[in-house]
Design a protein around this motif. Structure first.
Motif, PDB file in Angstrom:
ATOM      1  N   LYS A 302       0.828  -1.206   0.000  1.00  0.00           N
ATOM      2  CA  LYS A 302       0.000   0.000   0.000  1.00  0.00           C
ATOM      3  C   LYS A 302       0.865   1.259   0.000  1.00  0.00           C
ATOM      4  CE  LYS A 302      -3.979  -2.103   2.304  1.00  0.00           C
ATOM      5  NZ  LYS A 302      -4.849  -2.099   3.511  1.00  0.00           N
ATOM      6  N   PHE A 303       1.958   1.223   0.763  1.00  0.00           N
ATOM      7  CA  PHE A 303       2.856   2.377   0.817  1.00  0.00           C
ATOM      8  C   PHE A 303       3.502   2.606  -0.541  1.00  0.00           C
ATOM      9  CE2 PHE A 303       6.913   4.498   1.757  1.00  0.00           C
ATOM     10  CZ  PHE A 303       6.474   5.549   2.542  1.00  0.00           C
ATOM     11  N   LYS A 304       3.957   1.522  -1.171  1.00  0.00           N
ATOM     12  CA  LYS A 304       4.579   1.643  -2.495  1.00  0.00           C
ATOM     13  C   LYS A 304       3.571   2.139  -3.530  1.00  0.00           C
ATOM     14  CE  LYS A 304       8.167  -1.880  -1.880  1.00  0.00           C
ATOM     15  NZ  LYS A 304       8.689  -3.198  -2.330  1.00  0.00           N
ATOM     16  N   ALA A 305       2.326   1.676  -3.404  1.00  0.00           N
ATOM     17  CA  ALA A 305       1.297   2.073  -4.373  1.00  0.00           C
ATOM     18  C   ALA A 305       1.038   3.575  -4.317  1.00  0.00           C
ATOM     19  CB  ALA A 305       0.005   1.311  -4.102  1.00  0.00           C
ATOM     20  N   LEU A 306       1.164   4.169  -3.133  1.00  0.00           N
ATOM     21  CA  LEU A 306       0.902   5.599  -2.976  1.00  0.00           C
ATOM     22  C   LEU A 306       1.940   6.435  -3.718  1.00  0.00           C
ATOM     23  CD1 LEU A 306      -0.105   5.630   0.800  1.00  0.00           C
ATOM     24  CD2 LEU A 306      -1.594   6.210  -1.130  1.00  0.00           C
ATOM     25  N   TRP A 307       3.244   6.165  -3.448  1.00  0.00           N
ATOM     26  CA  TRP A 307       4.253   6.986  -4.134  1.00  0.00           C
ATOM     27  C   TRP A 307       4.329   6.648  -5.622  1.00  0.00           C
ATOM     28  CZ3 TRP A 307       7.706   3.855  -6.378  1.00  0.00           C
ATOM     29  CH2 TRP A 307       8.177   2.723  -5.723  1.00  0.00           C
ATOM     30  N   ALA A 308       4.015   5.393  -5.977  1.00  0.00           N
ATOM     31  CA  ALA A 308       4.018   5.026  -7.386  1.00  0.00           C
ATOM     32  C   ALA A 308       2.921   5.770  -8.151  1.00  0.00           C
ATOM     33  CB  ALA A 308       3.824   3.517  -7.539  1.00  0.00           C
ATOM     34  N   THR A 309       1.762   5.955  -7.499  1.00  0.00           N
ATOM     35  CA  THR A 309       0.659   6.685  -8.127  1.00  0.00           C
ATOM     36  C   THR A 309       1.075   8.112  -8.469  1.00  0.00           C
ATOM     37  OG1 THR A 309      -0.999   5.376  -6.949  1.00  0.00           O
ATOM     38  CG2 THR A 309      -1.714   7.517  -7.818  1.00  0.00           C
ATOM     39  N   ILE A 310       1.776   8.763  -7.546  1.00  0.00           N
ATOM     40  CA  ILE A 310       2.215  10.143  -7.766  1.00  0.00           C
ATOM     41  C   ILE A 310       3.192  10.214  -8.942  1.00  0.00           C
ATOM     42  CG2 ILE A 310       3.470  12.084  -6.748  1.00  0.00           C
ATOM     43  CD1 ILE A 310       2.321  11.243  -4.039  1.00  0.00           C
ATOM     44  N   ILE A 311       4.128   9.276  -8.999  1.00  0.00           N
ATOM     45  CA  ILE A 311       5.111   9.273 -10.086  1.00  0.00           C
ATOM     46  C   ILE A 311       4.432   9.007 -11.426  1.00  0.00           C
ATOM     47  CG2 ILE A 311       7.104   8.047 -11.052  1.00  0.00           C
ATOM     48  CD1 ILE A 311       8.098   7.623  -8.217  1.00  0.00           C
ATOM     49  N   VAL A 312       3.524   8.027 -11.467  1.00  0.00           N
ATOM     50  CA  VAL A 312       2.852   7.669 -12.718  1.00  0.00           C
ATOM     51  C   VAL A 312       1.994   8.821 -13.233  1.00  0.00           C
ATOM     52  CG1 VAL A 312       1.088   6.177 -13.740  1.00  0.00           C
ATOM     53  CG2 VAL A 312       2.883   5.191 -12.305  1.00  0.00           C
ATOM     54  N   VAL A 313       1.248   9.466 -12.335  1.00  0.00           N
ATOM     55  CA  VAL A 313       0.409  10.593 -12.751  1.00  0.00           C
ATOM     56  C   VAL A 313       1.272  11.742 -13.246  1.00  0.00           C
ATOM     57  CG1 VAL A 313      -1.201  12.364 -11.936  1.00  0.00           C
ATOM     58  CG2 VAL A 313      -1.525   9.984 -11.258  1.00  0.00           C
ATOM     59  N   GLY A 314       2.365  12.037 -12.540  1.00  0.00           N
ATOM     60  CA  GLY A 314       3.281  13.086 -12.980  1.00  0.00           C
ATOM     61  C   GLY A 314       3.876  12.766 -14.334  1.00  0.00           C
ATOM     62  N   PHE A 315       4.253  11.490 -14.536  1.00  0.00           N
ATOM     63  CA  PHE A 315       4.817  11.065 -15.820  1.00  0.00           C
ATOM     64  C   PHE A 315       3.793  11.222 -16.946  1.00  0.00           C
ATOM     65  CE2 PHE A 315       5.076   7.522 -18.887  1.00  0.00           C
ATOM     66  CZ  PHE A 315       6.273   7.845 -19.508  1.00  0.00           C
ATOM     67  N   ALA A 316       2.547  10.840 -16.685  1.00  0.00           N
ATOM     68  CA  ALA A 316       1.501  10.909 -17.714  1.00  0.00           C
ATOM     69  C   ALA A 316       1.272  12.351 -18.164  1.00  0.00           C
ATOM     70  CB  ALA A 316       0.204  10.305 -17.178  1.00  0.00           C
ATOM     71  N   PHE A 317       1.178  13.263 -17.207  1.00  0.00           N
ATOM     72  CA  PHE A 317       0.975  14.665 -17.575  1.00  0.00           C
ATOM     73  C   PHE A 317       2.231  15.253 -18.205  1.00  0.00           C
ATOM     74  CE2 PHE A 317      -2.557  14.574 -14.405  1.00  0.00           C
ATOM     75  CZ  PHE A 317      -3.564  14.995 -15.266  1.00  0.00           C
ATOM     76  N   GLY A 318       3.405  14.819 -17.737  1.00  0.00           N
ATOM     77  CA  GLY A 318       4.652  15.330 -18.294  1.00  0.00           C
ATOM     78  C   GLY A 318       4.838  14.932 -19.743  1.00  0.00           C
ATOM     79  N   VAL A 319       4.492  13.691 -20.088  1.00  0.00           N
ATOM     80  CA  VAL A 319       4.640  13.202 -21.459  1.00  0.00           C
ATOM     81  C   VAL A 319       3.592  13.812 -22.376  1.00  0.00           C
ATOM     82  CG1 VAL A 319       4.445  11.158 -22.918  1.00  0.00           C
ATOM     83  CG2 VAL A 319       5.753  11.048 -20.810  1.00  0.00           C
ATOM     84  N   SER A 320       2.348  13.896 -21.879  1.00  0.00           N
ATOM     85  CA  SER A 320       1.259  14.398 -22.719  1.00  0.00           C
ATOM     86  C   SER A 320       1.348  15.898 -22.954  1.00  0.00           C
ATOM     87  CB  SER A 320      -0.091  14.067 -22.080  1.00  0.00           C
ATOM     88  OG  SER A 320      -0.273  14.788 -20.870  1.00  0.00           O
ATOM     89  N   GLY A 321       1.993  16.608 -22.010  1.00  0.00           N
ATOM     90  CA  GLY A 321       2.064  18.064 -22.123  1.00  0.00           C
ATOM     91  C   GLY A 321       0.790  18.755 -21.671  1.00  0.00           C
ATOM     92  N   VAL A 322      -0.216  17.957 -21.248  1.00  0.00           N
ATOM     93  CA  VAL A 322      -1.483  18.509 -20.762  1.00  0.00           C
ATOM     94  C   VAL A 322      -1.343  18.847 -19.288  1.00  0.00           C
ATOM     95  CG1 VAL A 322      -3.935  18.068 -20.399  1.00  0.00           C
ATOM     96  CG2 VAL A 322      -2.796  17.190 -22.445  1.00  0.00           C
ATOM     97  N   LYS A 323      -1.682  20.060 -18.919  1.00  0.00           N
ATOM     98  CA  LYS A 323      -1.602  20.470 -17.531  1.00  0.00           C
ATOM     99  C   LYS A 323      -2.914  20.153 -16.810  1.00  0.00           C
ATOM    100  CE  LYS A 323       1.730  24.192 -18.227  1.00  0.00           C
ATOM    101  NZ  LYS A 323       2.040  25.631 -18.017  1.00  0.00           N
TER     102      LYS A 323
END
Length: 428
Positions: A302-323
């Motif tokens: 559960k702890f790993k899932a929390l920080w992984a969610t933040i990284i994945v969401v940041g990566f998705a917005f970073g790649v897409s360029g959508v803010k």
């Protein structure tokens, strides 16, 4: 001596957490626009950050509870605690893409012919692996090394700026608000005293010895404050509006290409370290407010899932360029309230019976009251700005807005004063 050295290196994670691309932008813009006049804001925010971070760490160590659980034990209000936790987690989600893009901005200065998505992927994967394999010693060392390299380069550049010692002293110790500088001052304070950093520092302090935590926090925050001040001083050499490219060109023109490389790598380090610490802080915050969080470790799924969610969401917005504009607006409004709410809670907790001989002194209470008043103003400004943005209106901290915000902040301060008096009477 060896133990003390590694203690200082470990706590550099706090300096690395608040020295991000936003701090570089705000501090350099302050220098470019107002010279040395706003140095006092960084001095104040550095001292205030020490007060708040030490209080949060002290509560966690003395009470034996995480900060979220200590607040819950005092107020018995699950909704109140979860509001804090979810708001901070949303803030980490919303700003993670900005951290990654800030890191990429540093690499972009080197004119490398590599697509942005490749850099974003490298940053996201590196952050994921460092946290997944629980490199709790390697991460602080890595962050500390990056902060040190950036700091050394910026200090050198700052010392190369023609000295104006009277202006430096006046800027540090004589608070002033040049025309149009109010929001910039609040930005300097807001980029130093960061809500998720309070939970990050508190979570990392659990189970440690108070004296070593205090010394490590003071060292780290003081170093971070000095680096921010060096950025401001370097910013004074920029003519016109600030941009990373303009600062890079200025450093290269004055100090050679090597200084340009140092700045580019330092900016990358600031963004990369913030990517890691935002993810870790978000996970530690939810761990702190969750009733079962005390049993979670770094190996818990559960702890790993929390920080992984933040990284994945940041990566998705970073790649897409959508803010993620709606999320950012909501996070700004919520986080605007979180900092004064946390400071209020810490004021009460640090004067409570459970703290024993570690309750606040008169001077610590005074420092926390001043911090509470300023953070209340910052918080309410962020809330007002968020609402104005929702209705596509511009916000100005003047006129009726200014009086409402100052009046509400004074009311918060007065309410907290009486709560602290009540708390101390219960201790007698």
């Amino acid at each position: 001596m060896k133990s003390r050295f590694w203690n200082y290196i470990f706590w550099l994670i706090i300096a690395a957490a608040f020295i991000g691309p936003g701090t570089v932008t705000t501090a350099a813009s302050a220098g470019a626009g107002h010279g040395l006049q706003l140095l006092w804001a960084l001095l104040f925010s550095t001292l205030a950050c020490m007060v708040v971070q030490e209080a949060a760490a002290r509560v966690a160590i003395v009470s034996g509870r995480s900060l979220g659980q200590a607040i819950l034990a005092r107020y018995s209000n699950v909704t109140f605690v979860w509001f804090i936790g979810i708001s901070i987690f949303l803030g980490c989600l919303a700003y993670e893409a900005g951290n990654m893009l800030g890191a990429i901005s540093g690499l972009a200065l080197l004119n490398l012919a590599i697509p942005q998505w490749v850099f974003t992927s490298i940053i996201a994967v590196s952050s994921f692996l460092l946290l997944y394999f629980e490199k709790t010693r390697l991460v602080p060392q890595l962050l500390g090394a990056m902060v040190a390299i950036m700091g050394i380069g910026l200090f050198y550049a700052a010392l190369s700026v023609p000295a104006d010692w009277s202006g430096l002293a006046f800027g540090l110790f004589a608070p002033q608000l040049p025309e149009g500088s109010t929001l910039l001052v609040l930005g300097l304070i807001g980029t130093t005293i960061v809500p998720y950093n309070i939970f990050l520092g508190s979570g990392l302090a659990e189970g440690k010895e108070l004296r070593s935590v205090r010394s490590g926090l003071v060292f780290s925050i003081a170093l971070g404050g000095l680096v921010s001040m060096a950025v401001l001083v370097v910013g004074t050499s920029i003519s016109g509006d600030f941009s990373f490219e303009r600062l890079y060109e200025q450093l290269v023109a004055q100090h050679g290409q090597i200084m340009g490389y140092v700045f580019a790598f330092g900016l990358f380090g600031a963004g990369f370290t913030s990517t890691i610490t935002a993810a870790l802080a978000g996970a530690l915050t939810i761990k702190s407010v969750h009733k079962a969080g005390a049993g979670w470790t770094e190996k818990t799924g559960k702890f790993k899932a929390l920080w992984a969610t933040i990284i994945v969401v940041g990566f998705a917005f970073g790649v897409s360029g959508v803010k993620p504009i709606p999320v950012i607006i909501a996070a700004q409004a919520a986080n605007g309230l979180i900092l004064p709410v946390l400071t209020f809670a810490l004021c009460v907790l640090c004067n409570g019976k459970t703290m024993g001989s570690y309750t606040n002194s008169f001077w610590l209470n005074t420092a926390m009251f001043i911090t509470l008043f300023v953070t209340s103003i910052i918080g309410l400004i962020n809330v007002f700005k968020a609402f104005h943005t929702m209705f596509q209106e511009s916000f100005s901290f003047s006129g009726i807005n200014q009086w409402i915000i100052i009046g509400l902040s004074a009311a918060v301060l007065l309410f907290t004063y009486f709560q602290v008096r009540k708390e101390r009477k219960l201790n007698i």
